[in-house]
Design a protein around this motif. Structure first.
Motif, short mmCIF file in Angstrom:
data_model
loop_
_atom_site.label_atom_id
_atom_site.label_comp_id
_atom_site.label_asym_id
_atom_site.label_seq_id
_atom_site.Cartn_x
_atom_site.Cartn_y
_atom_site.Cartn_z
N GLN A 55 0.85 -1.20 0.00
CA GLN A 55 0.00 0.00 0.00
C GLN A 55 0.88 1.25 0.00
O GLN A 55 0.66 2.18 -0.76
CB GLN A 55 -0.91 -0.02 1.24
N GLU A 56 1.89 1.24 0.85
CA GLU A 56 2.75 2.42 0.96
C GLU A 56 3.51 2.70 -0.33
O GLU A 56 3.68 3.84 -0.76
CB GLU A 56 3.73 2.22 2.12
N ILE A 57 3.93 1.60 -0.98
CA ILE A 57 4.76 1.76 -2.18
C ILE A 57 3.91 1.87 -3.45
O ILE A 57 4.35 2.42 -4.46
CB ILE A 57 5.78 0.59 -2.23
N THR B 173 16.47 -9.32 -9.28
CA THR B 173 17.05 -7.97 -9.34
C THR B 173 16.25 -7.10 -10.30
O THR B 173 15.50 -7.60 -11.15
CB THR B 173 18.51 -8.01 -9.85
N GLY B 174 16.50 -5.79 -10.17
CA GLY B 174 15.87 -4.85 -11.10
C GLY B 174 16.37 -5.06 -12.53
O GLY B 174 15.66 -4.74 -13.49
N ILE B 175 17.58 -5.61 -12.68
CA ILE B 175 18.08 -5.90 -14.04
C ILE B 175 17.25 -7.04 -14.65
O ILE B 175 16.80 -6.96 -15.79
CB ILE B 175 19.58 -6.28 -14.05
N ASP B 176 17.03 -8.12 -13.84
CA ASP B 176 16.16 -9.22 -14.31
C ASP B 176 14.82 -8.65 -14.77
O ASP B 176 14.28 -9.03 -15.81
CB ASP B 176 15.81 -10.19 -13.16
N ALA B 177 14.28 -7.73 -13.96
CA ALA B 177 12.94 -7.22 -14.22
C ALA B 177 12.89 -6.44 -15.54
O ALA B 177 11.97 -6.63 -16.35
CB ALA B 177 12.49 -6.33 -13.06
N VAL B 178 13.89 -5.57 -15.76
CA VAL B 178 13.88 -4.78 -17.00
C VAL B 178 14.08 -5.70 -18.21
O VAL B 178 13.45 -5.54 -19.26
CB VAL B 178 14.91 -3.63 -16.95
N LYS B 179 14.95 -6.72 -18.05
CA LYS B 179 15.12 -7.69 -19.15
C LYS B 179 13.76 -8.33 -19.47
O LYS B 179 13.39 -8.50 -20.64
CB LYS B 179 16.12 -8.78 -18.76
N TYR C 7 13.55 -3.83 0.65
CA TYR C 7 13.76 -4.70 -0.51
C TYR C 7 13.09 -4.11 -1.75
O TYR C 7 13.71 -3.99 -2.82
CB TYR C 7 13.22 -6.12 -0.23
N LEU C 8 11.83 -3.70 -1.60
CA LEU C 8 11.08 -3.23 -2.77
C LEU C 8 11.62 -1.91 -3.30
O LEU C 8 11.72 -1.71 -4.52
CB LEU C 8 9.59 -3.08 -2.40
N LEU C 9 12.00 -1.01 -2.40
CA LEU C 9 12.52 0.29 -2.87
C LEU C 9 13.89 0.11 -3.53
O LEU C 9 14.20 0.78 -4.52
CB LEU C 9 12.56 1.30 -1.73
N GLY C 10 14.70 -0.83 -2.99
CA GLY C 10 15.99 -1.13 -3.61
C GLY C 10 15.78 -1.71 -5.01
O GLY C 10 16.47 -1.35 -5.98
N MET D 233 15.71 -1.02 -10.99
CA MET D 233 14.98 -0.93 -12.27
C MET D 233 15.19 0.43 -12.92
O MET D 233 15.36 0.54 -14.13
CB MET D 233 13.48 -1.18 -12.06
N GLN D 234 15.17 1.50 -12.08
CA GLN D 234 15.37 2.85 -12.63
C GLN D 234 16.76 2.99 -13.24
O GLN D 234 16.92 3.55 -14.32
CB GLN D 234 15.16 3.90 -11.53
#
Ligand SMILES: Cc1cc2nc3c(=O)[nH]c(=O)nc-3n(C[C@H](O)[C@H](O)[C@H](O)COP(=O)(O)O)c2cc1C
Length: 349
Positions: free
Chosen positions: A87-89, A272-278, A308-311, A316-317
């Motif tokens: 909810q917060e994020i 990781t955010g790299i996995d996510a963008v891929k 964890y989520l903000l990291g 990703m950014q």
């Protein structure tokens, strides 16, 4: 009295929090996806906006916490803490299978999170093999009770086959999914639990009215390993590495769904955010993950989940910045290079 389902839910939480439940020899194969680095991205990192809309709900970045729990007394705290962080994020959350609360309605309170998370995209969950035991009306009532926005039907033949008390009658399941996709009042999507969706399965599901497929491929948490560890002698551990790597499953599902409006969630070992963008470059609309969220919750509660989520969002950014993309539309129009084993696997299909 603690029911068999409640005991299993507790076992799952404990094993996932404390034991080695990952794949050993198989990875997601996302490491075989290369993005195109731009030393001159021609944008400021502050312009990057990864917000999106999925099945009518807004997300601050494209992340859905995959189904984790519900149905045991210990589930309540886990669900409330994950929901508060979401909810917060401003991201979505999947609840664990509702089978326990359908069979024992007093367990509904272990799923209910709307007090702390009134706005998030929230999904209810039920197993495909259990659809024949219930009616769509019963499942609609359960979804109403927890105020869910969507229903995830999990398809998990590998897990059920190894589970000591598993339900291994998968006959007629595709027509049941089709029936539920017509009769459930909220959008329905299908998810695996970590062993992947193939081209053929995605093609069969394409004919139904489900609105998305969550691939949940191999390379992260192995559900054959989790349930093998519940046997006294670890029977079934030979199936630990069974399944389709997440990158392969995503590419196959994307190609099976061409020409439809159905959405894709990439998950299973996304770390990781790299996995996510891929995964977004390969065509996913959202990414999801379960085990790291549970581990963060168990060690540091809401604070741990938020960190964890903000990291992850920051990763990703940065990845988007490094490939010169300021939003999801631009990420979707990027091309990826497929290498090695992934290239071979996709070519063989
Ligand atoms: C403790 C735990 C319980 C889970 N229970 C469910 C469930 O009830 N229904 C479901 O569809 N998936 C369930 N999953 C599977 C996850 O949603 C996900 O598909 C799987 O763990 C792979 O993702 P990961 O590699 O990010 O963990 C559970 C996962 C965990 C860690």
């Amino acid at each position: 009295m603690v029911s068999q389902i409640e005991k299993r839910k507790k076992d799952h939480l404990e094993l996932c929090a404390k034991k080695d439940v990952s794949f050993h020899k198989k990875t997601t194969l996302l490491e075989e996806v290369e993005l195109s680095y731009k030393a001159l991205p021609e944008l400021s990192m502050s312009e990057i906006d990864l917000s999106t809309t999925f099945l009518g709900k807004k997300f601050s970045f494209p992340f859905l916490v995959s189904a984790i729990t519900g149905g045991a007394q210990v589930s309540k705290k886990v669900n409330l803490e994950i929901a508060s962080a979401c909810q917060e994020i401003g991201i979505g959350m999947g609840l664990g299978s509702m089978r326990a609360m359908i069979q024992q309605p007093s367990l509904m309170e272990t799923y209910f999170v709307r007090d702390v998370a009134p706005d998030i995209f929230l999904t209810g969950n039920i197993g495909a093999a259990q659809l024949k035991q219930f009616t769509p009306d019963t499942v609609n009532e359960a979804l109403d009770a927890i105020e869910a926005d969507a229903l995830a039907i999990h398809v998990n033949a590998a897990q059920e086959a190894v589970q000591p008390e598993g339900d291994v009658d998968f006959s007629g399941v595709i027509s049941k999914i089709a029936e539920y996709s017509d009769k459930i009042k909220v959008p329905v999507y299908v998810k695996e639990v970590g062993h992947g969706i193939s081209f053929e399965v995605a093609q069969a599901l394409k004919e139904t009215n489900i609105q998305a497929i969550d691939v949940q491929g191999a390379g992260g948490t192995s559900w054959t390993a989790v349930d093998a560890l519940r046997h006294k002698k670890g029977f079934g551990l030979i199936f630990r590495d069974f399944g389709i790597p997440t990158a392969v499953s995503l590419i196959e599902t994307k190609s099976a769904l061409v020409g439809t409006n159905k959405k894709i969630i990439a998950s299973g070992g996304i770390r990781t955010g790299i996995d996510a963008v891929k995964a977004l470059v390969l065509g996913a609309d959202l990414v999801g993950c379960a085990l790291p969220i549970l581990q963060a919750q168990q060690t540091k509660g809401i604070k741990g989940i938020k960190e964890y989520l903000l990291g992850f969002k920051k990763e990703m950014q940065i990845t988007s910045f490094l490939i010169g993309c300021k939003d999801i539309n631009e990420i979707h129009s990027e091309k990826a290079l497929l290498l090695g084993k992934l290239k071979e696997w996709v070519k063989e299909e």
